[in-house]
Design a protein around this motif. Sequence first.
Motif, PDB file in Angstrom:
ATOM      1  N   ILE A 247       1.015  -1.285  -0.127  1.00  0.00           N
ATOM      2  CA  ILE A 247       0.108  -0.161  -0.160  1.00  0.00           C
ATOM      3  C   ILE A 247       0.787   1.261  -0.103  1.00  0.00           C
ATOM      4  O   ILE A 247       0.742   2.237  -0.863  1.00  0.00           O
ATOM      5  CB  ILE A 247      -0.873   0.001   1.255  1.00  0.00           C
ATOM      6  CG1 ILE A 247      -1.971  -1.062   1.028  1.00  0.00           C
ATOM      7  CG2 ILE A 247      -1.428   1.445   1.446  1.00  0.00           C
ATOM      8  CD1 ILE A 247      -2.827  -1.302   2.213  1.00  0.00           C
ATOM      9  N   ASP A 248       1.812   1.404   1.055  1.00  0.00           N
ATOM     10  CA  ASP A 248       2.776   2.300   1.116  1.00  0.00           C
ATOM     11  C   ASP A 248       3.439   2.715  -0.360  1.00  0.00           C
ATOM     12  O   ASP A 248       3.336   3.932  -0.895  1.00  0.00           O
ATOM     13  CB  ASP A 248       3.903   2.080   1.968  1.00  0.00           C
ATOM     14  CG  ASP A 248       3.504   2.475   3.327  1.00  0.00           C
ATOM     15  OD1 ASP A 248       2.256   2.761   3.336  1.00  0.00           O
ATOM     16  OD2 ASP A 248       4.395   2.545   4.356  1.00  0.00           O
ATOM     17  N   TYR A 249       4.192   1.877  -0.978  1.00  0.00           N
ATOM     18  CA  TYR A 249       4.972   2.031  -2.220  1.00  0.00           C
ATOM     19  C   TYR A 249       4.013   2.258  -3.395  1.00  0.00           C
ATOM     20  O   TYR A 249       4.319   3.195  -4.355  1.00  0.00           O
ATOM     21  CB  TYR A 249       5.731   0.807  -2.362  1.00  0.00           C
ATOM     22  CG  TYR A 249       6.832   0.476  -1.330  1.00  0.00           C
ATOM     23  CD1 TYR A 249       7.186   1.516  -0.582  1.00  0.00           C
ATOM     24  CD2 TYR A 249       7.600  -0.775  -1.362  1.00  0.00           C
ATOM     25  CE1 TYR A 249       8.319   1.162   0.505  1.00  0.00           C
ATOM     26  CE2 TYR A 249       8.380  -1.136  -0.334  1.00  0.00           C
ATOM     27  CZ  TYR A 249       8.795  -0.189   0.664  1.00  0.00           C
ATOM     28  OH  TYR A 249       9.663  -0.111   1.453  1.00  0.00           O
ATOM     29  N   SER A 250       2.733   1.743  -3.433  1.00  0.00           N
ATOM     30  CA  SER A 250       1.765   1.893  -4.475  1.00  0.00           C
ATOM     31  C   SER A 250       1.410   3.238  -4.320  1.00  0.00           C
ATOM     32  O   SER A 250       1.120   4.046  -5.297  1.00  0.00           O
ATOM     33  CB  SER A 250       0.726   0.824  -4.480  1.00  0.00           C
ATOM     34  OG  SER A 250       1.222  -0.403  -4.646  1.00  0.00           O
ATOM     35  N   LEU A 251       1.222   3.783  -3.197  1.00  0.00           N
ATOM     36  CA  LEU A 251       0.536   5.002  -3.011  1.00  0.00           C
ATOM     37  C   LEU A 251       1.457   6.078  -3.428  1.00  0.00           C
ATOM     38  O   LEU A 251       1.311   7.249  -4.083  1.00  0.00           O
ATOM     39  CB  LEU A 251       0.127   5.331  -1.619  1.00  0.00           C
ATOM     40  CG  LEU A 251      -0.238   6.827  -1.244  1.00  0.00           C
ATOM     41  CD1 LEU A 251      -1.784   6.796  -1.737  1.00  0.00           C
ATOM     42  CD2 LEU A 251      -0.585   6.714   0.298  1.00  0.00           C
ATOM     43  N   PHE A 252       2.772   5.971  -3.225  1.00  0.00           N
ATOM     44  CA  PHE A 252       3.871   6.867  -3.707  1.00  0.00           C
ATOM     45  C   PHE A 252       3.849   6.795  -5.255  1.00  0.00           C
ATOM     46  O   PHE A 252       4.120   7.876  -5.809  1.00  0.00           O
ATOM     47  CB  PHE A 252       5.206   6.714  -2.867  1.00  0.00           C
ATOM     48  CG  PHE A 252       4.926   7.089  -1.332  1.00  0.00           C
ATOM     49  CD1 PHE A 252       5.014   8.292  -1.142  1.00  0.00           C
ATOM     50  CD2 PHE A 252       4.842   6.133  -0.603  1.00  0.00           C
ATOM     51  CE1 PHE A 252       5.035   9.118   0.131  1.00  0.00           C
ATOM     52  CE2 PHE A 252       4.995   6.658   0.957  1.00  0.00           C
ATOM     53  CZ  PHE A 252       4.974   8.091   1.229  1.00  0.00           C
ATOM     54  N   ARG A 273       8.619   8.161 -15.435  1.00  0.00           N
ATOM     55  CA  ARG A 273       9.093   9.419 -14.672  1.00  0.00           C
ATOM     56  C   ARG A 273       8.814   9.007 -13.158  1.00  0.00           C
ATOM     57  O   ARG A 273       9.599   8.951 -12.151  1.00  0.00           O
ATOM     58  CB  ARG A 273       8.308  10.572 -14.954  1.00  0.00           C
ATOM     59  CG  ARG A 273       8.770  11.924 -14.037  1.00  0.00           C
ATOM     60  CD  ARG A 273      10.384  12.140 -14.048  1.00  0.00           C
ATOM     61  NE  ARG A 273      10.887  13.213 -13.344  1.00  0.00           N
ATOM     62  CZ  ARG A 273      12.010  13.431 -12.988  1.00  0.00           C
ATOM     63  NH1 ARG A 273      12.899  12.537 -13.556  1.00  0.00           N
ATOM     64  NH2 ARG A 273      12.303  14.396 -12.423  1.00  0.00           N
ATOM     65  N   ALA A 274       7.693   8.321 -12.987  1.00  0.00           N
ATOM     66  CA  ALA A 274       7.332   7.752 -11.531  1.00  0.00           C
ATOM     67  C   ALA A 274       8.321   6.703 -11.009  1.00  0.00           C
ATOM     68  O   ALA A 274       8.476   6.677  -9.926  1.00  0.00           O
ATOM     69  CB  ALA A 274       5.871   7.209 -11.614  1.00  0.00           C
ATOM     70  N   THR A 281      13.352   6.382  -4.491  1.00  0.00           N
ATOM     71  CA  THR A 281      13.203   6.525  -3.204  1.00  0.00           C
ATOM     72  C   THR A 281      12.775   5.284  -2.521  1.00  0.00           C
ATOM     73  O   THR A 281      12.939   4.978  -1.605  1.00  0.00           O
ATOM     74  CB  THR A 281      12.250   7.579  -2.926  1.00  0.00           C
ATOM     75  OG1 THR A 281      12.572   8.925  -3.481  1.00  0.00           O
ATOM     76  CG2 THR A 281      12.047   7.926  -1.390  1.00  0.00           C
ATOM     77  N   ILE A 282      11.705   4.433  -3.029  1.00  0.00           N
ATOM     78  CA  ILE A 282      11.242   3.340  -2.766  1.00  0.00           C
ATOM     79  C   ILE A 282      12.267   2.130  -2.549  1.00  0.00           C
ATOM     80  O   ILE A 282      12.561   1.345  -1.562  1.00  0.00           O
ATOM     81  CB  ILE A 282      10.182   2.765  -3.688  1.00  0.00           C
ATOM     82  CG1 ILE A 282       8.880   3.432  -3.569  1.00  0.00           C
ATOM     83  CG2 ILE A 282       9.975   1.274  -3.420  1.00  0.00           C
ATOM     84  CD1 ILE A 282       7.975   3.166  -4.785  1.00  0.00           C
TER      85      ILE A 282
END
Length: 763
Positions: A247-252, A273-274, A281-282
Amino acid sequence: MLLNRLGWLTVHHRLRVLAMTVLLVVVGGVVGVGVFSELTTGGFADEASESERARVTLLEEFEEGAPNLVVLVTPRAGTVDAPDVVREGEDLTRQMAGEPGVEQVWSYFSPGSPQSLRSGDGTRALVLARIGGDDDQVVHAVEELSPEYTIDNSVVSTSVGGSAEIARQTQEQIQHDLERAEIISTPVLIVLLVLVFGSVVAGALPFAIGLVAVVGTFFVLQVIAFFTDVSIFAVNLTTALGLGLAIDYSLFIVARFREERRSGLSHEDAVVRAVETAGRTIMFSAAIVAASLSALLVFPTVFLRSFAYAGIPVVLLAAVGAIVVLPALLAVVGARLDRWQVRWRRAPRARHQLTPPGFWHRVATRVMRRPVLMGGAVLALLVFLGSPFLGVQFGFADHRVLPEGTTSRTVQETVDEEFARGETANLYVVARDAWTSATPADVAGYAERLSDLDGVSRVDAATGSYVDGSQVAGPRDAGAAFVNETGTWLAVVPSVEAMSPEGERLVEEVRALPAPFSGLVGGPSAQLVDTKDALFDSLPLALGVIAFVTFGVLFLFTGGLLVPVKGLVLNLLSLSATFGAMVWVFQEGHLSELLGFTPTGTLDTNMPILMFCVAFGLSMDYEVFLLSRIKERYDVTGDNRHAVAWGLESTGRLVSAAALLLAVVFVAFATSGITFIKLMGLGTALAIVMDATLVRGVLVPAFMRLAGDANWWAPRPLRRLHARIRLREGPLDDPGERRMLVGSGHSGEADDVRESQGVPERN
C-alpha cells in the motif's frame, strides 16, 4: 538511468511482465502453501546457552527431562485416594506410558510418587508425562493425545495442560486470529484504499502488489525451511508487512504518476518518470526497512531470526512489485485508472504551484514560526509517554498469554493455586562426569546445600530427597534414573514462580553455589535467564547495524550529517514513547479489561526487540520519502524553510494516508487472543501513527528550522562523495522552473520570507 531504462522496458513489455508475474505468483502459491506445515512453534531458546546444553545432556545421556504434558485428575466425589479413583488413575498412568512418543510418566498414582502431585485438600491429582522429539513433534503428538485424555466419566474428569498443550493451543489461536484479522481489516482497507487512491480501479492496485509480496515470501520461507527452523509466528509479519508496504509503495508511485500527468507528461512518460523518481526513493526506503529487519539475524533465537527470514524478502518483493509490476499495471490500465471516482478531486496544478498552501504546508509554517515552543511541547509529551519504560521488567510468555477459559491455561492456573510450586518447572543440575571428581557423599552434601537455598522446596538426587538442608528420604526405586555410568543429575524443585524475578534469582544462586563437580544448570527459569542475557548481549550489534545503514542512506539522500543524526534521534525518541505506553498497558495492566488480556507484570523479552526493528524501519521509510522531497526543493531554491514546508506539503497527505492504512493492518492483530501478538499489533500501530503525526508534522520541521543551513553541512570530502553518488527523486524537469521559483517569491512563502529577515537561506 537504470531506473529510466527499467521503466521504459516495463512499459513497452507490459503484457509480458504481467504474464510472468501471474505465472510466478501461481507457482509460488502452489509451492509456498506448504510452508505452514514446515514452520516450528518453538525456537525461543538460545541453542548455545548453558540451560539448553543442560536440557540436551539430560535427554541424551540420562533419557530424562522436564514434563511437557500435564493431566489434571478430578474425582466426581470424594478424594483422589478413593479406591475407584486410584484404579482409574493407575489405568490412566499405564495407558499414558504406552502411548507412542511418550518417553516418561510421573503420576500420583504410581508407587513412591511424592505427595506434591496431590492437591492440598486431596480433591485433585496430577499425571505428568514427557513427550519426546523436537517442538513440532511434541505438538503433533499432543494433538492426538489431548482429546484422548480429556475424560469425563462417572468416576473422574480430566483436563490436559502442560507446555506442549499450551504451545498447541497458542498455535491454533494464532491461526484463528490471523484469519479473523484478515476478515476485520480487509473490508476496512478496501474502503480506505478507494478513498485514498480516489477511485475503485486505483484502490485495487495495492492488493495485487501485496499478493506478489506475500505469496513470494511464502515461497522463500518454504526454501529457507529446508535448511533451518523458521517460526510460525513469522507468518503474522509476512501478511502485515506485505500488504502494508504494498500500500505504501503503490501510493507513492501512483501519486507521483498523477503529479507528472498534471505537469503535462504523456501517460507512458509519466509512468516512466514515476519509476525514475519515486521508484528510486522506494528502493532505498526498502533498503532501510530490510536493514532494520536484518538486524534480527544477529540474535541467537530462531524466533527472532525468523522475522528477518520473512521480513527481508517481503520488503524487497513489495519494492520490486511497486517498481516493476505496478508500472506495468498502470501502463495497461491507462486512462481507466481514475474510473469510478469516489471523491472530489481538486483542480490540477503544476508541481511548482504552491499557492494557496495546503494543510501540511500551513502546519509546517506555523511550527517553524515557533519551533522551540511547539517542538519542546511535543518533546515533553514523548518523554512523558516514555517514562514508564524506565521500570520495564522482561520475562517470557507463559500460559497467561492465552485467553481466559482456554483449557491448558485453566489447568496451569489450577496447578499453581492448589499444588506445591515447582513440580512442573524444576531446575536441574546435570553433571556428565560427576563420578570422576565426586563421591555419593559429595553429591549428598551438595544436595543438602541446594535444599537450604531460599526459594527451594525440595531437591531430589540419586542419594535421596532433601528439604531445608536435611535429608528427608533415602534413595527411591527411581533413584537409578539420576545416574548413569559416569554422571548424575539433581532435580531442584522451586517454591517460587519459575518465570519471575525470584525464579531468576534462584538460578543465579544455584549456579553460584560451589559444587563438587562441573555441572550445567537448566530448567525454565534458567532458560529465561540465559535467553535474556543472549538477547541483550546481541542488542548493541543489532543497533549498530541499523544505525550504520540508516545514517548512510540518509546522508546519501541529503548530503548533510545533521539530518541523519536527527532522524535517528527522533525515531529513538518516538519508539521510546511507544515502549513506555506498552509498559503502562501490558506490564502494569492498565486497559487490560478493555483490551482483553491478563497482565503478568512483565513484557515478553522478544517483543520490544522485534517491535523496535519493525517500527524503526517503517518510521525511516516515511523519513526517506519526506527528506527526498525536501532536498529536491532545497537544491532548486536554496531556501531551507521553504524546502521543509514544500516537502511536508508534498508528502504529508501521502504519509498520513499510508500510515493510516498500515496502522489498520497492525491494529487488526491487536484483536488477537494471544497477548504478545496483541502487544505487537497495538504497539507497532501506535508507533506508526505517532511517527507520521507528531514526529513528521512537528518535530521534523521544528528541528530543521532551528538547524537552518547546518542541516546540509558536511566536510568537503563527504560533500564530494555525496555529489558523486547522491540519491534523490530527481531534478525538476522544467528548465525555467528554477528561475521562476527563485525569482517569484517562492523561495519561501511571502509571509515566511518577510519573517525570516527577507533573505533566502543558502547552502
